[in-house]
Scaffold this motif. Structure first.
Motif, PDB file in Angstrom:
ATOM      1  N   GLY A 249       0.786  -1.226   0.000  1.00  0.00           N
ATOM      2  CA  GLY A 249       0.000   0.000   0.000  1.00  0.00           C
ATOM      3  C   GLY A 249       0.817   1.274   0.000  1.00  0.00           C
ATOM      4  O   GLY A 249       0.298   2.350   0.322  1.00  0.00           O
ATOM      5  N   ALA A 250       2.091   1.218  -0.387  1.00  0.00           N
ATOM      6  CA  ALA A 250       2.957   2.402  -0.365  1.00  0.00           C
ATOM      7  C   ALA A 250       2.914   3.099  -1.714  1.00  0.00           C
ATOM      8  O   ALA A 250       3.926   3.183  -2.414  1.00  0.00           O
ATOM      9  N   HIS A 251       1.742   3.601  -2.082  1.00  0.00           N
ATOM     10  CA  HIS A 251       1.599   4.261  -3.370  1.00  0.00           C
ATOM     11  C   HIS A 251       0.810   5.564  -3.272  1.00  0.00           C
ATOM     12  O   HIS A 251       0.383   6.118  -4.285  1.00  0.00           O
ATOM     13  N   HIS A 252       0.642   6.069  -2.041  1.00  0.00           N
ATOM     14  CA  HIS A 252      -0.037   7.349  -1.845  1.00  0.00           C
ATOM     15  C   HIS A 252       1.003   8.463  -1.711  1.00  0.00           C
ATOM     16  O   HIS A 252       2.135   8.223  -1.297  1.00  0.00           O
ATOM     17  N   VAL A 253       0.597   9.682  -2.054  1.00  0.00           N
ATOM     18  CA  VAL A 253       1.511  10.815  -1.944  1.00  0.00           C
ATOM     19  C   VAL A 253       2.033  10.908  -0.512  1.00  0.00           C
ATOM     20  O   VAL A 253       1.260  10.870   0.449  1.00  0.00           O
ATOM     21  N   GLY A 254       3.350  11.010  -0.371  1.00  0.00           N
ATOM     22  CA  GLY A 254       3.978  11.072   0.943  1.00  0.00           C
ATOM     23  C   GLY A 254       4.522   9.750   1.429  1.00  0.00           C
ATOM     24  O   GLY A 254       5.301   9.710   2.391  1.00  0.00           O
ATOM     25  N   ASP A 255       4.161   8.646   0.772  1.00  0.00           N
ATOM     26  CA  ASP A 255       4.651   7.324   1.173  1.00  0.00           C
ATOM     27  C   ASP A 255       6.069   7.100   0.676  1.00  0.00           C
ATOM     28  O   ASP A 255       6.438   7.536  -0.419  1.00  0.00           O
ATOM     29  N   LEU A 256       6.848   6.398   1.470  1.00  0.00           N
ATOM     30  CA  LEU A 256       8.167   5.923   1.062  1.00  0.00           C
ATOM     31  C   LEU A 256       8.233   4.435   1.321  1.00  0.00           C
ATOM     32  O   LEU A 256       8.036   3.987   2.458  1.00  0.00           O
ATOM     33  N   MET A 257       8.487   3.652   0.278  1.00  0.00           N
ATOM     34  CA  MET A 257       8.703   2.227   0.446  1.00  0.00           C
ATOM     35  C   MET A 257      10.192   1.947   0.555  1.00  0.00           C
ATOM     36  O   MET A 257      10.989   2.433  -0.252  1.00  0.00           O
ATOM     37  N   LEU A 258      10.562   1.143   1.567  1.00  0.00           N
ATOM     38  CA  LEU A 258      11.911   0.604   1.674  1.00  0.00           C
ATOM     39  C   LEU A 258      11.839  -0.879   1.369  1.00  0.00           C
ATOM     40  O   LEU A 258      11.182  -1.635   2.093  1.00  0.00           O
ATOM     41  N   MET A 259      12.505  -1.298   0.317  1.00  0.00           N
ATOM     42  CA  MET A 259      12.502  -2.699  -0.080  1.00  0.00           C
ATOM     43  C   MET A 259      13.811  -3.342   0.373  1.00  0.00           C
ATOM     44  O   MET A 259      14.875  -3.052  -0.163  1.00  0.00           O
ATOM     45  N   ASN A 381      20.010   8.416   1.170  1.00  0.00           N
ATOM     46  CA  ASN A 381      18.977   8.516   0.147  1.00  0.00           C
ATOM     47  C   ASN A 381      17.791   9.346   0.617  1.00  0.00           C
ATOM     48  O   ASN A 381      17.242  10.150  -0.147  1.00  0.00           O
ATOM     49  N   ILE A 382      17.374   9.156   1.865  1.00  0.00           N
ATOM     50  CA  ILE A 382      16.246   9.924   2.397  1.00  0.00           C
ATOM     51  C   ILE A 382      16.575  11.418   2.391  1.00  0.00           C
ATOM     52  O   ILE A 382      15.737  12.262   2.010  1.00  0.00           O
ATOM     53  N   GLU A 383      17.786  11.759   2.791  1.00  0.00           N
ATOM     54  CA  GLU A 383      18.177  13.167   2.771  1.00  0.00           C
ATOM     55  C   GLU A 383      18.174  13.723   1.354  1.00  0.00           C
ATOM     56  O   GLU A 383      17.769  14.872   1.124  1.00  0.00           O
ATOM     57  N   ALA A 384      18.603  12.911   0.384  1.00  0.00           N
ATOM     58  CA  ALA A 384      18.588  13.358  -1.013  1.00  0.00           C
ATOM     59  C   ALA A 384      17.156  13.553  -1.509  1.00  0.00           C
ATOM     60  O   ALA A 384      16.864  14.513  -2.233  1.00  0.00           O
ATOM     61  N   ILE A 385      16.263  12.641  -1.142  1.00  0.00           N
ATOM     62  CA  ILE A 385      14.856  12.757  -1.548  1.00  0.00           C
ATOM     63  C   ILE A 385      14.250  14.037  -1.000  1.00  0.00           C
ATOM     64  O   ILE A 385      13.558  14.784  -1.711  1.00  0.00           O
ATOM     65  N   GLU A 386      14.510  14.328   0.268  1.00  0.00           N
ATOM     66  CA  GLU A 386      13.928  15.529   0.860  1.00  0.00           C
ATOM     67  C   GLU A 386      14.576  16.792   0.301  1.00  0.00           C
ATOM     68  O   GLU A 386      13.897  17.812   0.110  1.00  0.00           O
ATOM     69  N   ALA A 387      15.864  16.734   0.004  1.00  0.00           N
ATOM     70  CA  ALA A 387      16.522  17.888  -0.605  1.00  0.00           C
ATOM     71  C   ALA A 387      15.960  18.181  -1.990  1.00  0.00           C
ATOM     72  O   ALA A 387      15.966  19.332  -2.445  1.00  0.00           O
ATOM     73  N   ALA A 388      15.467  17.150  -2.662  1.00  0.00           N
ATOM     74  CA  ALA A 388      14.884  17.313  -3.995  1.00  0.00           C
ATOM     75  C   ALA A 388      13.438  17.791  -3.951  1.00  0.00           C
ATOM     76  O   ALA A 388      12.826  18.011  -5.000  1.00  0.00           O
ATOM     77  N   GLY A 389      12.882  17.941  -2.750  1.00  0.00           N
ATOM     78  CA  GLY A 389      11.509  18.415  -2.617  1.00  0.00           C
ATOM     79  C   GLY A 389      10.525  17.373  -2.156  1.00  0.00           C
ATOM     80  O   GLY A 389       9.328  17.657  -2.048  1.00  0.00           O
ATOM     81  N   GLY A 390      10.982  16.166  -1.874  1.00  0.00           N
ATOM     82  CA  GLY A 390      10.094  15.127  -1.385  1.00  0.00           C
ATOM     83  C   GLY A 390       9.593  15.424   0.018  1.00  0.00           C
ATOM     84  O   GLY A 390      10.259  16.109   0.801  1.00  0.00           O
ATOM     85  N   ASP A 391       8.425  14.914   0.330  1.00  0.00           N
ATOM     86  CA  ASP A 391       7.801  15.126   1.646  1.00  0.00           C
ATOM     87  C   ASP A 391       7.389  13.755   2.182  1.00  0.00           C
ATOM     88  O   ASP A 391       6.297  13.263   1.902  1.00  0.00           O
ATOM     89  N   ILE A 392       8.281  13.129   2.933  1.00  0.00           N
ATOM     90  CA  ILE A 392       8.047  11.762   3.412  1.00  0.00           C
ATOM     91  C   ILE A 392       7.196  11.804   4.679  1.00  0.00           C
ATOM     92  O   ILE A 392       7.609  12.332   5.714  1.00  0.00           O
ATOM     93  N   ARG A 393       6.004  11.247   4.587  1.00  0.00           N
ATOM     94  CA  ARG A 393       5.063  11.256   5.710  1.00  0.00           C
ATOM     95  C   ARG A 393       4.893   9.880   6.338  1.00  0.00           C
ATOM     96  O   ARG A 393       4.459   9.762   7.479  1.00  0.00           O
ATOM     97  N   ARG A 394       5.207   8.842   5.576  1.00  0.00           N
ATOM     98  CA  ARG A 394       5.045   7.474   6.089  1.00  0.00           C
ATOM     99  C   ARG A 394       6.072   6.589   5.405  1.00  0.00           C
ATOM    100  O   ARG A 394       6.325   6.728   4.206  1.00  0.00           O
ATOM    101  N   VAL A 395       6.693   5.691   6.177  1.00  0.00           N
ATOM    102  CA  VAL A 395       7.661   4.745   5.641  1.00  0.00           C
ATOM    103  C   VAL A 395       7.101   3.342   5.827  1.00  0.00           C
ATOM    104  O   VAL A 395       6.686   2.975   6.930  1.00  0.00           O
ATOM    105  N   VAL A 396       7.098   2.577   4.742  1.00  0.00           N
ATOM    106  CA  VAL A 396       6.593   1.205   4.773  1.00  0.00           C
ATOM    107  C   VAL A 396       7.720   0.280   4.329  1.00  0.00           C
ATOM    108  O   VAL A 396       8.322   0.476   3.271  1.00  0.00           O
ATOM    109  N   ALA A 397       8.011  -0.723   5.148  1.00  0.00           N
ATOM    110  CA  ALA A 397       9.097  -1.659   4.875  1.00  0.00           C
ATOM    111  C   ALA A 397       8.540  -2.954   4.298  1.00  0.00           C
ATOM    112  O   ALA A 397       7.473  -3.415   4.691  1.00  0.00           O
ATOM    113  N   VAL A 398       9.307  -3.536   3.376  1.00  0.00           N
ATOM    114  CA  VAL A 398       8.866  -4.782   2.752  1.00  0.00           C
ATOM    115  C   VAL A 398      10.105  -5.549   2.326  1.00  0.00           C
ATOM    116  O   VAL A 398      11.201  -4.994   2.201  1.00  0.00           O
ATOM    117  N   GLY A 399       9.950  -6.846   2.098  1.00  0.00           N
ATOM    118  CA  GLY A 399      11.057  -7.660   1.609  1.00  0.00           C
ATOM    119  C   GLY A 399      11.572  -8.629   2.654  1.00  0.00           C
ATOM    120  O   GLY A 399      11.211  -8.563   3.843  1.00  0.00           O
TER     121      GLY A 399
END
Length: 500
Positions: A249-259, A381-399
């Motif tokens: 379910g990590a496909h909504h705006v603000g979601d970050l999937m860690l695989m 990577n998370i710092e790079a994503i946020e520096a690029a304008g990303g807004d991480i609101r939820r992290v979902v782990a899988v794998g």
């Protein structure tokens, strides 16, 4: 009365996995077929595309042998972006060139950037050219193997190859196409003909569809080979990491999937295309979605390498020893760049570094350093994503790496981020099954796969890991000149670990 179910199959780097899932999300049966990739030269990682179909047949026959089950749809996914070129009769002209772990196209990347302009490529396609992009791999075949390329007429990836064999349809999903930089325009969401005609002359690029759309139905011949019912629908499918994100379910705006796999992949969903040269900008698996993504070239591959070095000690025992080692691994720090590094370093000549070794260090210390090195890479990577304008609101782990709590707990402590872990972490094959179920029913991720637990960071670890992370960031630029020189001396083959 037979129970209705769907099948999901994912073609990975070290195995193909299949899952039989009831329409309520219950996993009825799983199956795996292990395989290896070929490494014919330093930086080259290939696979015979015929294996993908052979293993699908084997998985399908095993999964469909379950009593009192009727399969109603099929979903597929696979590693990518890969380049499998075939002739007009769908006979591969050479083995498939795999995704970013294959770094052969450095010269093509340099040439294409000079010809088209690096900024123009990022503007139109979303991402800079790296070893992850499919376009330079096509160009490498044209440059280095012109006789083979002269026969090339079609382009496939694992999922689209399975779709072709199952249904006869020649189609690729939009997300996979968006990783074919510089052949695809992420704004118009179509092949960009001025560049694709120049870089892939003679190749009929596939029509495009969304991952969850019906690509076609199982043919009579495919049914005979696989044991599937003829006429059932097959989804278009996508690249494994995006199927994995859908599975939790990590496909909504603000979601970050860690695989957590042999490689670590990160997929962040954003409301509009965000461009950054250290990351990949793609369209999503579902219509109207956009992603900012990153990937580490190794993660679990390093722990597998260590396990083999330690005379095949099992992972659970090594995890126990790593837990006993404690934060900081008794003064060890590891750069997990054992196959070069993808985002945000984007350096195919990077190499693994283990700093601080003494004669007193143990297997547990080394294993802990590998887990922490991966966690530091995730934070980078998370710092790079946020520096690029990303807004991480939820992290979902899988794998597979989410089994057991140590690795995920270390990542949460290093990043300061809580992570949701869903009930089912089968991975991409489960996401592919969900796409298949969407063809025949109103399947919802939250109903199929609810949250099982949340990993919360320990505030007491913050200062220690902040200090270690600073050292981690210092270690790469300090060691890069040495490891680059070693790479030039031909150490690539010895440094490249097994793939996913």
């Amino acid at each position: 009365m037979p129970r209705e179910a769907v099948i999901g199959v994912d073609i990975g780097t070290s195995s193909s996995k299949g899952v039989l899932v009831a329409l309520d999300g219950t996993v009825l049966h799983t199956a795996v077929r292990a395989h290896t990739v070929d490494r014919p030269a330093p930086g080259h990682v290939e696979m015979d595309g015929a294996v993908w179909w052979e293993e699908f047949i084997a998985l399908s026959r095993e999964l469909t042998s379950a009593a009192d089950v009727v399969v109603t749809a099929v979903g597929v996914s696979g590693m990518g972006p890969c380049v499998l070129l075939t002739d007009a009769d769908d006979v591969p002209v050479r083995p498939a060139i795999l995704y970013g772990v294959d770094t052969r196209s450095v010269r093509q990347i340099d040439r294409i950037e000079r010809e088209l302009g690096a900024e123009a490529i990022v503007s139109r396609c979303g991402s800079r050219l790296t070893s992850q992009a499919a376009g330079p791999k096509v160009a490498w075949i044209a440059d280095e193997e012109p006789e083979r390329y002269a026969r090339a007429r079609r382009l496939y990836m694992p999922a689209s190859w399975l779709v072709r064999r199952l249904t006869g349809a020649y189609v690729l999903d939009h997300h996979s196409a968006s990783q074919c930089t510089p052949l695809y325009d992420i704004e118009s969401r179509r092949w960009y003909r001025p560049w694709s005609d120049s870089l892939a002359p003679g190749v009929e690029l596939p029509p495009l569809a969304w991952s969850g759309e019906r690509a076609g139905t199982v043919t009579t011949e495919a049914a005979r080979l696989t044991g599937l019912p003829a006429g059932i629908p097959v989804s278009t499918g996508t690249i494994d990491a995006w199927a994995e994100a859908l599975s939790v379910g990590a496909h909504h705006v603000g979601d970050l999937m860690l695989m957590y796999g042999t490689t670590m992949f990160l997929v962040h969903t954003v409301p509009r295309p965000l461009r950054d040269p250290s990351l990949w900008t793609t369209v999503g698996a579902l219509p109207g979605t956009h992603n900012l993504a990153g990937g580490m070239a190794t993660s679990g591959a390093v722990t597998d390498w260590l396990r083999e070095l330690f005379d095949a000690a099992d992972h659970p025992r090594l995890l126990r020893l790593a837990a006993e080692s404690g934060p900081g691994a008794n003064g060890l720090l590891m750069l997990p760049y054992f196959a070069g590094e993808r985002s945000p370093v984007m350096d195919p000549r990077a190499r693994g570094v283990i700093a601080g070794l003494t004669l007193s260090h143990t297997r547990g210390d080394l294993y802990r350093a590998a887990l922490e090195g991966t966690a530091f890479g995730v934070r980078h990577n998370i710092e790079a994503i946020e520096a690029a304008g990303g807004d991480i609101r939820r992290v979902v782990a899988v794998g597979g790496g989410t089994r057991g709590d140590l690795w995920t707990r270390i990542v949460s402590d290093v990043t300061g981020r809580a992570q949701e872990v869903r009930t089912t972490t089968v991975g991409a094959s489960y996401g592919s099954a969900l796409l298949a179920a969407g063809l025949v029913t109103e399947a919802r991720v939250d109903d199929w796969n609810p949250v099982a637990r949340t990993i919360v960071p320990d505030p007491a670890m913050a200062d220690r890991y902040d200090e270690l992370y600073g050292l981690y960031r210092d270690l790469y630029p300090a060691s890069a000149p040495v490891v680059h020189a070693l790479a030039a001396l031909g150490s690539e083959g010895a440094a490249t670990p097994p793939g996913e």
